[in-house]
Design a protein around this motif. Structure first.
Motif, short mmCIF file in Angstrom:
data_model
loop_
_atom_site.label_atom_id
_atom_site.label_comp_id
_atom_site.label_asym_id
_atom_site.label_seq_id
_atom_site.Cartn_x
_atom_site.Cartn_y
_atom_site.Cartn_z
N PHE A 2 109.68 17.33 72.87
CA PHE A 2 108.45 16.69 72.39
C PHE A 2 108.70 15.83 71.15
N GLY A 3 109.96 15.69 70.71
CA GLY A 3 110.19 15.16 69.37
C GLY A 3 110.18 13.65 69.23
N LEU A 4 109.72 13.20 68.05
CA LEU A 4 109.96 11.81 67.66
C LEU A 4 111.44 11.69 67.29
N PHE A 5 112.01 12.81 66.82
CA PHE A 5 113.45 12.87 66.56
C PHE A 5 114.10 13.77 67.59
N GLU A 6 115.26 13.35 68.06
CA GLU A 6 116.06 14.19 68.95
C GLU A 6 116.87 15.16 68.09
N VAL A 7 117.02 16.39 68.55
CA VAL A 7 117.81 17.38 67.81
C VAL A 7 118.99 17.80 68.67
N ASP A 8 120.17 17.82 68.07
CA ASP A 8 121.36 18.31 68.78
C ASP A 8 121.49 19.81 68.51
N PHE A 9 121.00 20.61 69.45
CA PHE A 9 120.97 22.06 69.25
C PHE A 9 122.35 22.70 69.32
N ASN A 10 123.34 21.96 69.90
CA ASN A 10 124.69 22.53 70.01
C ASN A 10 125.48 22.39 68.72
N ASP A 11 124.98 21.55 67.85
CA ASP A 11 125.70 21.25 66.63
C ASP A 11 125.19 22.19 65.53
N GLU A 12 126.09 22.74 64.75
CA GLU A 12 125.70 23.70 63.70
C GLU A 12 124.69 23.07 62.75
N LYS A 13 124.81 21.77 62.50
CA LYS A 13 123.92 21.08 61.56
C LYS A 13 122.58 20.70 62.17
N LYS A 14 122.43 20.91 63.48
CA LYS A 14 121.17 20.58 64.19
C LYS A 14 120.76 19.14 63.86
N THR A 15 121.72 18.25 63.99
CA THR A 15 121.52 16.84 63.63
C THR A 15 120.30 16.24 64.33
N ARG A 16 119.50 15.55 63.56
CA ARG A 16 118.29 14.90 64.08
C ARG A 16 118.51 13.39 64.10
N THR A 67 117.15 27.48 66.73
CA THR A 67 116.41 26.25 67.02
C THR A 67 116.79 25.12 66.05
N CYS A 68 115.88 24.49 65.34
CA CYS A 68 116.24 23.35 64.46
C CYS A 68 116.82 23.83 63.13
N ASN A 99 116.94 30.43 79.12
CA ASN A 99 117.59 31.55 78.42
C ASN A 99 117.85 31.30 76.94
N THR A 100 117.02 30.48 76.31
CA THR A 100 117.21 30.23 74.88
C THR A 100 116.18 31.03 74.10
N SER A 101 116.18 30.86 72.78
CA SER A 101 115.22 31.55 71.93
C SER A 101 115.01 30.69 70.69
#
Ligand code: GBH
Length: 477
Positions: free
Chosen positions: A436-450, A53-54, A47-49
């Motif tokens: 699929f990332g070489l970097f992990e992304v925190d999608f819950n964080d406003e800054k989308k920290t990688r 995203t990043c 249920n995302t879109s």
């Protein structure tokens, strides 16, 4: 330890809808993926879109830092057509869209990273979809016009252009099935109509580049085709035939018109679809024909073969019963089943690790597409998360080793290799849950920290040492 083949460039890829966010920022209008994900109920697994995203639309400078940190030679990204041309047509060029891509390109060049642009990675302006999208032959003009604007705006600095990413996924999954936008579900018909239009639209974009821009801009332009490998499960005549058919439906449908000296759709596909169509009561084949003029127009229109590869499937006809798939459909036209062999599986169950498959697929391209220069434009491995992605390192190590065999033993002319993907992103129908990332992304964080995964550090070392280390695994600092 194995030395990297001489001159092989190493880069990393993303695509606009999967990373940009900012879906309605500035004067951007909706793409078919915005429309698709905003449907109720949401057709995406979690249920995302791609709404946020990043958020690379805002945080692209962080992306530049990451690419620079790992030492990649190039960055392959895509332009969102409705971000640059909000009406889909060339009447209006978005100031904010143009600025975003200019900043990104200039940032790459300042950091000595070569920009490679994909013009179409699946986010068609919704307005053009309402006019039929890729099933309307007028898209050959619309796409050519859009391409010309992009060359005009960015071609002074961008020297490698990819027209369309993976026509099969667009036509078969988007128009034939419901997996991808616009989810039309008209299999056996719409997938073939779009195949023809995509080939010709690509050819138009190439001819425009070749005639109007290449003389001054001096770059290259080509198409990227999903080249997962298909082969018979055994040496029996029927299985071998099933494998050859499956490969021509999967890849040949798009490569044959562009890369062979004969041109047009492959014989196997023409024959199977014609026979089935007749049995089914159609007055002519569901596969459209190219005119002689169109065949000539499309032939030889790619300066390189853009090669995306993830895995291999084994085919058989023994267990195939008509009616297993809807009639008519693309799958029924192939008339064969794939079977899972006992290969190592990734975290995501349908990903099987079959390193020799990439070597065979590269050899197939060499032999069936006039030995073109091959840019591997995507290769990658999915997990459900975690920073210590040893399984991803194993995948890359084995696949790269097999690619080096293709280059050094089979003589495949591979000029570059691209990792999919720089960071976790919106994985289409699978949403944000498949990584699929070489970097992990925190999608819950406003800054989308990688955050860098182990595989990122592994690539950093590979690039720095120019060696594929078949033993070393980095440690998390
Ligand atoms: C690509 O498409 C896309 O270009 C990219 O946007 C996407 O994020 C990326 O791959 C990851 O999925 O068992 O041989 O059939 C993917 C197309 C088609 C690749 C199915 C994997 C299954 C391997 N995918 N294929 S196989």
């Amino acid at each position: 330890m194995r030395k990297l083949p001489n001159g092989l460039k190493i880069g990393v890829a993303t695509a606009s809808y999967q990373i940009e966010g900012g879906w309605n920022a500035g004067d951007k209008t909706p793409s078919i993926w915005d429309t698709h994900c905003h449907k109720e109920p949401c057709p995406i697994k979690d249920n995302t879109s791609g709404d946020d995203t990043c958020n690379s639309y805002k945080y692209y400078k962080r992306d530049l830092e990451m690419i620079k940190f790992l030492g990649f030679d190039f960055y392959r990204f895509s332009i969102s057509w409705p971000r640059l041309l909000p009406d889909g047509f060339t009447n209006k060029i978005s100031e904010s869209g143009r600025e975003y891509y200019n900043n990104l390109i200039n940032g790459l060049l300042e950091n000595n990273i070569e920009p490679i642009i994909t013009l179409y990675h699946w986010d068609l302006p919704q307005k053009l979809q309402e006019l039929g999208g890729w099933s309307n032959p007028l898209i050959i003009d619309w796409f050519g016009d859009y391409a010309a604007v992009a060359y005009q705006l960015f071609g002074d600095r961008v020297k490698t252009w990819i027209t369309i990413n993976e026509p099969k996924q667009i036509g078969v999954f988007g128009y034939g099935m419901t997996r991808m936008a616009p989810a039309l579900n008209i299999s056996g018909i719409a997938d073939y109509i779009t195949a023809k239009n995509m080939v010709l639209a690509h050819a138009r974009a190439w001819h425009i580049y070749d005639k109007q821009f290449r003389p001054t801009q001096k770059g290259t332009c080509g198409i990227t085709i999903a080249t997962d490998f298909r082969v018979g499960v055994s040496d029996s005549h029927d299985d071998v035939e099933a494998g050859l058919d499956a490969m021509d439906f999967e890849v040949g449908l798009y490569s044959h018109p562009i890369f062979t000296s004969k041109g047009g759709f492959p014989e196997r596909v023409i024959k199977r679809v014609a026979e089935k169509s007749k049995e089914q009561g159609y007055s002519k084949s569901r596969l459209p024909e190219f005119t002689d003029e169109e065949i000539e127009y499309a032939k030889g229109t790619s300066d390189f073969y853009g090669f995306n590869h993830y895995s291999t499937k084994f085919f058989t006809r023994d267990t195939y019963t008509p009616g297993k798939h809807p009639i008519p459909s693309y799958d029924d036209d192939i008339g064969a089943d794939f079977t899972y062999l006992d290969y190592e599986k990734g975290a995501v169950p349908h990903v099987t690790v079959i390193p020799h498959g990439i070597r065979k697929a590269l050899k197939w391209v060499k032999e069936n597409c006039n030995n073109p220069p091959i840019m591997i434009t995507e290769n990658g491995f999915a997990t459900f998360g975690g920073l210590e992605d040893i399984d991803r390192i194993f995948y890359f190590r084995k696949y790269l080793n097999s690619i080096f065999d293709a280059i050094e033993i089979d003589g495949c002319n591979v000029t570059s290799y691209t990792v999919w993907s720089l960071m976790d992103n919106f994985e289409w129908d699978s949403g944000l849950s498949v990584k699929f990332g070489l970097f992990e992304v925190d999608f819950n964080d406003e800054k989308k920290t990688r955050k860098a995964r182990l595989s990122a550090l592994w690539f950093k070392r590979l690039i720095k040492t120019k060696c594929l280390d078949l033993e070393h695994i980095p440690e998390m600092k």
